[in-house]
Scaffold this active site. Structure first.
Site, PDB file in Angstrom:
ATOM      1  N   GLU A  55       0.818  -1.214   0.000  1.00  0.00           N
ATOM      2  CA  GLU A  55       0.000   0.000   0.000  1.00  0.00           C
ATOM      3  C   GLU A  55       0.857   1.271   0.000  1.00  0.00           C
ATOM      4  OE1 GLU A  55      -2.801  -0.415   3.239  1.00  0.00           O
ATOM      5  OE2 GLU A  55      -4.134  -1.632   2.016  1.00  0.00           O
TER       6      GLU A  55
ATOM      7  N   GLU B 154      -6.923  -7.732  -0.941  1.00  0.00           N
ATOM      8  CA  GLU B 154      -7.529  -7.623   0.386  1.00  0.00           C
ATOM      9  C   GLU B 154      -9.005  -7.276   0.258  1.00  0.00           C
ATOM     10  OE1 GLU B 154      -5.635  -5.179   3.285  1.00  0.00           O
ATOM     11  OE2 GLU B 154      -3.623  -5.954   2.886  1.00  0.00           O
TER      12      GLU B 154
END
Length: 719
Positions: A188, A259
């Site tokens: 991320e 995710e």
């Protein structure tokens, strides 16, 4: 374009070299490539369902059952991070034992016939203390984390190479006959990249090249990284990637969802987030309808943040609302509803992967996605986005009624075989059975920790030291002490303290004076104002407490924690004594009992324990007791609802921090049940040691077991 071709050539050459080596050694593995539709395993496009299970958040004894339940639930892949701070606690010193045995975990996955996605990071976030970084990185000269910084890149590359070489030596990459089909570098990073300006972009390219040059033979991914360089695949994280993901940054890359949050992590003072099975199924189906081909549930099993591994304010229980709960028990209907969804999608995967996709409207809030090819068949998704009413639509000359906010799947384009809003799996609920009440006062023993004074400390400074850099993450606790001598009369004195730690306990002349804490949402320091009594030489001792280290954001190495301001106000005289930088401070890292390790058998005799408990419960007190293991195989928990804040050890193993006194807005504890894996237990004479910071009552502790009971109302979801 030239750069992309060079990268593809490099990875292709690596695959050829790896495959040639395997053929020469007699090892035959799967070739892992990809195109714009999906990952390709040994020449076959695949739709893959994956689930995150983190090996250190459970025990090796639990791994086979967790993996088996994931497989039974229709998963193809187990996804896990690699936890740098566990594996390299000191530079060049590695630990892959017990719960940290990554190789054993992956081999168990392989033995059960599933694939692996290995998210090396090595920054992981994961609500894990310091984002997975070992704290010794903080002391590397001139280091800046996660940017084009030579000291950081050196250590990041060293650890990444260590893990890749370990996987190669154990032949765990798919090209070597193992189960690993994907690897992830960074995590991320796109969220913070702009903070580093041009060095952010150059770091991304460096990380990508470094990873590819390791020649794993399998694709690399970067999640939430729209500028992921070729050949790395940029992937989506979130709850609604079918709506939010703009897609891969190249038509040559597949659409992957790394995710899909099945609930959300919980913090002290926060309520549990409940995400329904219907909502998860809707967004999975939507992602597949929009050409998605890999979906990972984060978490499929969350597990437990044992010891001091949880990040700032994060509770010990992690993603308990996942399809497999903290203890590894199946949560219905979530687990079963998703299992049915997986089976339906797999039944028409040929059409989905080979058919031509068309998308068209069926009404103002309704649409269809159809996949069709002469030799692959036909499959369709009929979507009703109306959130209140059913919709009747026409599709291929047939009428279909669609429930609100639902997706109907027609694996043959003729008959609805699954609807995301219709749950046919009976829900279950957890049953808590009280096994033992630990309320025999004469069986407990206690030890009151020592409140240090300035003259007792070895570390001295004329200003307030930063908490994390002083403790080096060896303890949650840092004592700030000084001897205060007012130069004139001081009536109605008040002690003012500001702190950027998480909690502080005040002691004046070794007497408890109060406690204050912050919260996850606090951006600045929390403040406390405590009336005190002063004399000619007042001993002020302030215990600064961290409940986990920060786990995300740019410039993690520059974060500040601990006391920032200390003043004594003499109210009547309207006089202030600024103690922040004008007085000599003494420091002690950790509590005495902690430093003596009195939580295990070897350290018990290093202090004098008092037998029996009276009605008084002082702060900073250690308690110990022996208990028997409950019979059977059901998970075992401690109910700590009557305690306040501290940490618990079972036979020397920490089962994590507790903070039951930190209440939610609804007035209850965020967590009261604390898991004891049976692997931590002996049949008899289990040693329970508790550090209680604030004066909780150990006589209220109960030892319980957890089971589940099925409901007979399949259309009612109990989560």
């Amino acid at each position: 374009m030239v750069e992309w071709v060079r990268f593809i050539w490099a990875i292709g050459a690596a695959l050829v070299a790896t495959r040639t080596a395997m053929e020469g050694s007699g090892v035959v593995g799967d070739e892992i490539t990809y195109d714009g539709r999906s990952l390709i395993i040994d020449g076959q496009r695949k739709i893959l369902f994956s689930g995150s299970i983190h090996y250190p958040r459970s025990t090796p004894e639990m791994w086979p059952s967790l993996i088996a339940k994931a497989k039974e639930g229709g998963l193809d892949v187990i996804q896990t991070y690699v936890f740098w701070n566990l594996h390299e606690p000191q530079p060049g010193q590695y630990d892959f034992s017990g719960r940290y045995d990554l190789v054993r975990f992956i081999k168990e996955i392989q033995a059960q016939g599933l694939y692996v996605c290995l998210r090396i990071g090595p920054f992981i976030d994961a609500e894990w203390t310091y984002g997975g970084f070992p704290f010794w990185l903080h002391d590397v000269p001139d280091i800046v984390y996660r940017t084009d910084n030579e000291p950081f890149k050196l250590y990041m590359q060293n650890f990444t190479t260590k893990i890749v070489n370990l996987m190669k030596s154990e032949q765990l990459y798919a090209t070597l006959g193992g189960p690993i089909i994907l690897s992830q570098i960074e995590n991320e990073y796109g969220i913070i990249e702009a903070a580093f300006h041009e060095k952010g972009s150059s770091y991304v390219h460096w990380a990508a090249k470094m990873a590819v040059d390791l020649q794993t033979g399998v694709p690399w991914i970067m999640c939430k990284q729209v500028d992921a360089p070729d050949p790395l695949i940029n992937t989506c994280n979130g709850m609604k990637c079918g709506e939010t993901f703009e897609g891969p940054n190249s038509p040559k890359k597949p659409s992957l969802w790394t995710e899909n949050w099945t609930s959300f992590y919980q913090v002290y003072g926060g309520e549990a987030y409940i995400r329904s099975a219907q909502d998860i199924a809707f967004h999975v189906a939507l992602f597949i309808a929009r050409n998605g081909s890999y979906i990972n549930y984060y978490m499929y099993h969350g597990g437990t943040n044992f010891g001091r591994t949880a990040a700032a304010y994060v509770i010990t229980s992690y993603y308990d609302q996942a399809p497999l709960d903290e203890y590894g028990l199946i949560r219905q209907p979530k687990w079963g509803h998703l299992k049915e969804l997986h089976a339906i999608i797999k039944s028409c995967s040929k059409a989905l992967l080979q058919g031509v996709q068309t998308n068209f409207s069926l009404g103002p809030l309704q649409q269809a996605y159809k996949f069709e090819a002469p030799e692959a068949g036909c499959a369709a998704f009929l979507i009703n986005n109306n959130n209140s009413t059913n919709a009747t639509v026409e599709f291929r000359n047939k009428s279909f009624e669609l429930p609100p906010v639902s997706i109907s799947i027609l694996p043959d384009c003729e008959n609805i075989k699954f609807n995301t809003a219709k749950v046919h799996v009976a829900p279950n609920k957890r049953i808590i059975t009280s096994n033992q009440k630990l309320n025999a006062a004469d069986k407990w023993q206690k030890y009151e920790d020592v409140i240090p004074k300035y003259e007792d400390t070895k570390i001295k400074s004329s200003h307030l030291l930063e908490h994390m850099n002083t403790t080096k993450d060896t303890s949650d606790y840092l004592w700030y002490t000084l001897s205060f001598k007012p130069n004139s009369s001081c009536t109605q004195p008040v002690l003012h303290v500001d702190s950027l730690a998480h909690l502080a306990h005040i002691f004046v002349d070794k007497k408890y004076s109060g406690s204050f804490h912050g919260s996850k949402n606090d951006k600045g320091p929390f403040s406390m104002h405590v009336p005190i009594i002063v004399n000619d030489a007042t001993a002020i001792s302030i215990l600064s407490v961290m409940a986990g280290l920060p786990d995300s954001g740019p410039f993690l190495e520059k974060r500040y924690a601990g006391l920032t301001r200390v003043e004594v106000e003499c109210t009547e005289e309207k006089q202030f004594y600024n103690l922040t930088n004008n007085f000599e401070w003494g420091y002690q890292v950790g509590l005495l009992g902690e430093n003596l390790q009195i939580y295990n058998e070897q350290g018990l005799e290093r202090v004098n324990w008092t037998k029996g408990l009276s009605g008084d419960h002082e702060p900073l007190t250690w308690y110990k007791l022996e208990f028997e293991t409950p019979q059977g195989n059901d998970p075992v928990v401690l109910n700590l609802a009557k305690m306040s804040k501290g940490e618990v050890w079972i036979n020397g193993e920490s089962i994590g921090r507790y903070w039951t006194s930190f209440l939610t807005s609804k007035g209850h504890s965020s967590q009261t049940l604390y898991y004891i894996p049976r692997a931590f237990l002996k049949k008899l004479n289990n040693l329970l040691v508790i550090l209680e910071e604030l004066g909780g009552d150990p006589l209220g502790i109960t030892l319980n077991t957890i089971s589940t009971r099925q409901s007979f109302h399949p259309n009612v979801s109990i989560l």
